[in-house]
Design a protein around this motif. Structure first.
Motif, PDB file in Angstrom:
ATOM      1  N   LEU A  28       0.829  -1.206   0.000  1.00 29.32           N
ATOM      2  CA  LEU A  28       0.000   0.000   0.000  1.00 29.32           C
ATOM      3  C   LEU A  28       0.867   1.261   0.000  1.00 29.32           C
ATOM      4  CD1 LEU A  28      -2.813  -1.122   2.448  1.00 29.32           C
ATOM      5  CD2 LEU A  28      -3.090  -0.614   0.000  1.00 29.32           C
ATOM      6  N   TRP A  62      -2.299   3.070   4.689  1.00 26.39           N
ATOM      7  CA  TRP A  62      -3.713   2.887   4.346  1.00 26.39           C
ATOM      8  C   TRP A  62      -4.310   4.203   3.855  1.00 26.39           C
ATOM      9  CZ3 TRP A  62      -6.906  -1.421   4.362  1.00 26.39           C
ATOM     10  CH2 TRP A  62      -8.285  -1.173   4.234  1.00 26.39           C
ATOM     11  N   ALA A  65      -2.830   5.373   0.463  1.00 29.95           N
ATOM     12  CA  ALA A  65      -3.286   4.506  -0.629  1.00 29.95           C
ATOM     13  C   ALA A  65      -4.761   4.749  -0.932  1.00 29.95           C
ATOM     14  CB  ALA A  65      -3.043   3.041  -0.278  1.00 29.95           C
ATOM     15  N   ASP A  66      -5.536   5.016   0.100  1.00 30.74           N
ATOM     16  CA  ASP A  66      -6.969   5.267  -0.083  1.00 30.74           C
ATOM     17  C   ASP A  66      -7.191   6.512  -0.937  1.00 30.74           C
ATOM     18  OD1 ASP A  66      -9.693   4.674   0.276  1.00 30.74           O
ATOM     19  OD2 ASP A  66      -9.824   5.966   2.038  1.00 30.74           O
ATOM     20  N   GLU A  67      -6.360   7.526  -0.765  1.00 32.83           N
ATOM     21  CA  GLU A  67      -6.482   8.734  -1.588  1.00 32.83           C
ATOM     22  C   GLU A  67      -6.238   8.415  -3.064  1.00 32.83           C
ATOM     23  OE1 GLU A  67      -3.774  11.609  -0.001  1.00 32.83           O
ATOM     24  OE2 GLU A  67      -4.827  11.713   1.928  1.00 32.83           O
ATOM     25  N   ARG A  69      -6.430   5.439  -4.487  1.00 32.46           N
ATOM     26  CA  ARG A  69      -7.479   4.512  -4.923  1.00 32.46           C
ATOM     27  C   ARG A  69      -8.711   5.275  -5.382  1.00 32.46           C
ATOM     28  NH1 ARG A  69     -12.220   3.419  -3.228  1.00 32.46           N
ATOM     29  NH2 ARG A  69     -11.928   4.599  -1.325  1.00 32.46           N
ATOM     30  N   GLU A  70      -9.122   6.279  -4.597  1.00 26.82           N
ATOM     31  CA  GLU A  70     -10.305   7.061  -4.969  1.00 26.82           C
ATOM     32  C   GLU A  70     -10.088   7.791  -6.292  1.00 26.82           C
ATOM     33  OE1 GLU A  70     -11.477   9.645  -1.785  1.00 26.82           O
ATOM     34  OE2 GLU A  70     -12.198   7.982  -0.556  1.00 26.82           O
ATOM     35  N   SER A  76     -13.027  -0.034  -3.673  1.00 31.51           N
ATOM     36  CA  SER A  76     -12.861  -0.053  -2.214  1.00 31.51           C
ATOM     37  C   SER A  76     -11.428  -0.420  -1.865  1.00 31.51           C
ATOM     38  CB  SER A  76     -13.815  -1.070  -1.573  1.00 31.51           C
ATOM     39  OG  SER A  76     -13.421  -2.394  -1.926  1.00 31.51           O
ATOM     40  N   MET A  77     -11.078  -0.204  -0.618  1.00 34.02           N
ATOM     41  CA  MET A  77      -9.745  -0.588  -0.159  1.00 34.02           C
ATOM     42  C   MET A  77      -9.591  -2.099  -0.147  1.00 34.02           C
ATOM     43  SD  MET A  77      -7.600   1.829   0.234  1.00 34.02           S
ATOM     44  CE  MET A  77      -6.345   1.216   1.353  1.00 34.02           C
ATOM     45  N   SER A  78     -10.648  -2.829   0.147  1.00 35.35           N
ATOM     46  CA  SER A  78     -10.522  -4.294   0.135  1.00 35.35           C
ATOM     47  C   SER A  78     -10.219  -4.781  -1.282  1.00 35.35           C
ATOM     48  CB  SER A  78     -11.763  -4.970   0.711  1.00 35.35           C
ATOM     49  OG  SER A  78     -12.901  -4.688  -0.073  1.00 35.35           O
ATOM     50  N   LEU A  80      -8.633  -2.973  -3.576  1.00 33.20           N
ATOM     51  CA  LEU A  80      -7.250  -2.585  -3.825  1.00 33.20           C
ATOM     52  C   LEU A  80      -6.291  -3.579  -3.189  1.00 33.20           C
ATOM     53  CD1 LEU A  80      -4.988  -0.760  -4.794  1.00 33.20           C
ATOM     54  CD2 LEU A  80      -5.341   0.631  -2.716  1.00 33.20           C
ATOM     55  N   CYS A  81      -6.548  -3.966  -1.948  1.00 30.32           N
ATOM     56  CA  CYS A  81      -5.676  -4.940  -1.276  1.00 30.32           C
ATOM     57  C   CYS A  81      -5.648  -6.250  -2.050  1.00 30.32           C
ATOM     58  CB  CYS A  81      -6.125  -5.161   0.164  1.00 30.32           C
ATOM     59  SG  CYS A  81      -5.799  -3.756   1.252  1.00 30.32           S
TER      60      CYS A  81
END
Length: 126
Positions: A28, A62, A65-67, A69-70, A76-78, A80-81
């Motif tokens: 991440l 986290w 990476a969430d930024e 990803r959006e 979702s983060m799941s 992405l993981c």
């Protein structure tokens, strides 16, 4: 998350004396930094053979990476993981760790200064 992907990623992480949480934190972080890319799915990737899996993941990695990803439109983060672990299992991405000597800390117990294992920041290489 796809159970087969998780199980294989768990084997890979264990072979490096890591948990999947450690592996995901590195992945991440590298994704957030733009070092690692994943293919953005065109459709929902969730299907059968899936379960929830718990992993302790670093908060900073986290959030960063969430930024990204959006911005990229990953649902979702799941997801992405799972995409990051898929890339790892397919051997298109790897997470390596480097060990380096450290300077003894002031007032450090002699057994630690002599080389006992001490928790330290892990630096990763993609």
């Amino acid at each position: 998350m796809d159970d087969a992907t998780w199980d294989r990623a768990d084997d890979i992480a264990a072979g490096e004396a890591l948990t999947v949480g450690h592996l995901l934190t590195v992945l991440l972080d590298r994704y957030a930094s733009g070092v690692v890319d994943v293919p953005v799915p065109e459709a929902d990737v969730r299907a059968g053979g899936r379960s929830g899996h718990l992993a302790a993941i670093g908060d900073a990695a986290w959030a960063r990476a969430d930024e990204r990803r959006e911005r990229e439109g990953i649902q979702s983060m799941s997801v992405l993981c799972e995409l990051l672990l898929r890339e790892t299992v397919a051997e298109r991405v790897s997470a390596g760790l480097h060990a380096a000597p450290r300077e003894p800390r002031r007032n450090e117990p002699p057994e630690e200064a002599a080389g006992a294992v001490t928790p330290s920041v892990l630096h990763s290489a993609a």
